[in-house]
Design an enzyme around this catalytic site. Structure first.
Site, short mmCIF file in Angstrom:
data_model
loop_
_atom_site.label_atom_id
_atom_site.label_comp_id
_atom_site.label_asym_id
_atom_site.label_seq_id
_atom_site.Cartn_x
_atom_site.Cartn_y
_atom_site.Cartn_z
N TYR A 65 76.89 16.03 31.79
CA TYR A 65 76.67 16.37 32.53
C TYR A 65 77.93 17.53 32.46
CZ TYR A 65 73.33 12.99 34.83
OH TYR A 65 72.21 12.27 35.42
N SER A 164 69.17 4.27 30.25
CA SER A 164 67.96 5.62 30.82
C SER A 164 67.32 5.47 29.75
CB SER A 164 69.33 6.23 31.21
OG SER A 164 68.82 7.23 31.82
N GLN A 190 68.11 3.36 34.82
CA GLN A 190 67.44 5.00 35.05
C GLN A 190 66.68 5.44 34.39
OE1 GLN A 190 71.34 8.28 35.78
NE2 GLN A 190 71.98 6.20 36.28
N SER A 220 66.23 12.06 40.23
CA SER A 220 65.43 13.30 40.84
C SER A 220 63.66 12.35 41.41
CB SER A 220 64.34 13.90 39.42
OG SER A 220 63.79 14.42 39.52
N LEU A 222 63.02 13.57 44.18
CA LEU A 222 62.74 14.94 44.59
C LEU A 222 61.55 15.58 44.06
CD1 LEU A 222 65.03 15.07 47.36
CD2 LEU A 222 63.33 14.18 47.44
N GLY A 302 70.97 14.09 44.96
CA GLY A 302 71.67 15.43 44.21
C GLY A 302 71.76 15.72 45.66
N GLN A 308 72.60 19.38 53.09
CA GLN A 308 72.10 18.82 52.13
C GLN A 308 71.56 17.02 52.26
OE1 GLN A 308 72.05 20.45 48.30
NE2 GLN A 308 69.39 19.98 47.61
N GLU A 311 70.54 15.89 55.08
CA GLU A 311 69.10 15.38 55.71
C GLU A 311 68.83 14.87 54.94
OE1 GLU A 311 65.94 17.59 56.98
OE2 GLU A 311 67.84 18.06 57.75
#
Length: 358
Positions: A65, A164, A190, A220, A222, A302, A308, A311
């Site tokens: 990353y 993963s 993962q 992920s 979303l 994330g 964010q 929320e």
């Protein structure tokens, strides 16, 4: 010397990570595509501090990353905030490395050991709680992989290891070798899991869940933001698809296709259901839907902004609202539930029988 802040889980539910005794929050925070890239410096600290204050004590990153900068940012924040190491769960992943070279990536014993040491140096930590094999390495014997991760555990550099985006066959092979050699097997996988990506986590891994009680740390959830509804009417300026155009070029191209437009149509229906029947957002609904799965140990969030994160944490309140009736309505909208194993015409077993799901 100041007293370390006390961790308060607030209303965050906790689950065991697969078959292990390690407890993880249902929602954790990850650094993919954000920390060390679009989010650096004080904003990293602000987001991680807010997460900690709202019951998130698990932080996920990887050597690849932002070429190691994600680990550096997370490690710096952990040190600056002075958290007790026993209060937090830190996970990282190995495979791609941070620089070119024949042995600077993959899952050879050499890279697993050296990669772990380099990750710990960037994180400024003595150990991580879980170290993941970021992908399977078909060029390395599975016995070497299993033995190397066990060595890392024996040295105290990690407490557990996991996988993963491995296939079910690869995970099973690792379990068989670990059992044969009396070694520690992986405890989690993962994987990508969301309303539009279901075959692997829900169908392919079904036998893995029942045989080994492995848990998932979902990324992920979303669908890279598609399930938030913000792309229902185009690509907003400053959104992930706008900022990371090259990375999501394939996704952007798909959105222009009939299949992509069908996904947008489904998101609009999900948005309506979320607002009218659950009084929530499509984001919270999508996150709660993944968390509702009994095989999900934690859903990795994330965030580029503190608001964010807050929320998304509204999903905690939505999980108990996902009744069988609501789930049926979601399935009717999605129309993509993975089918069961082909029985070639044989009649189904009693659904309440112990082994009817195999």
């Amino acid at each position: 010397m100041s007293t370390p802040p006390t961790f308060d889980p607030k209303n965050m539910p906790f689950r065991r990570l697969g078959p292990s005794g390690l407890r993880v929050p249902v929602f954790s925070l990850g650094g993919w595509l954000t920390f060390g890239k679009s989010v650096v410096g004080d904003p990293c600290k602000e987001i991680m501090k807010l997460a900690f204050e709202n019951g998130i004590n698990m932080f996920d990153t990887a050597e690849v990353y932002s070429q190691g900068k994600s680990e550096e940012e997370m490690g710096r924040v952990i040190k600056e905030l002075g958290w007790r190491r026993s209060d937090i769960v830190v996970t990282t992943k190995l495979y791609w490395g941070t620089r070119p070279g024949p042995n600077n990536g993959g899952l050879s014993r050499k890279h697993i050991i050296e990669g772990t040491q380099e990750s710990l140096a960037r994180l400024q930590l003595d150990y991580v709680d879980v170290i993941f094999a970021h992908r399977a390495d078909t060029n390395v014997p599975m016995e070497e992989v299993v033995r190397a991760f066990n060595y890392v555990i024996e040295k105290g550099w990690a407490f557990y290891w996991a996988t993963s985006e491995w296939s079910s066959e690869q995970i099973e092979e690792a379990y068989h070798i670990a059992d044969k050699l009396h070694l520690i097997p992986p405890i989690a996988e993962q994987c990508q899991h969301n309303m539009f990506h279901r075959e692997r986590p829900e169908k392919e891994y079904a036998k893995i869940y029942s045989s080994y009680n492995i848990g998932t740390t979902v990324w992920s959830a979303l669908a890279s933001g598609l399930l938030t509804g913000k792309y229902n009417d185009g690509i907003p300026e400053g959104s992930r698809f706008d900022v990371e155009k090259s990375f999501f070029s394939g996704t952007l191209k798909e959105l222009q296709s009939p299949e992509g437009q069908e996904k947008i149509r489904k998101v609009k229906e999900l948005t309506k259901l979320a607002q009218e029947e659950l009084q929530t957002t499509p984001s919270a609904l999508a996150l709660a839907w993944v968390a509702r799965n009994p095989n999900t140990s934690t859903v990795i969030l994330g965030a580029t902004k503190p608001e964010q994160l807050l929320e998304n944490l509204k999903a905690i309140e939505v999980i108990p609202k996902l009744t069988p009736e609501i789930l049926e309505k979601i399935e009717a909208i999605l129309g993509n539930k993975p089918g069961g194993v082909n029985q070639y015409g044989r009649p189904s077993l009693d659904p309440f029988g112990k082994l009817s799901h195999l």
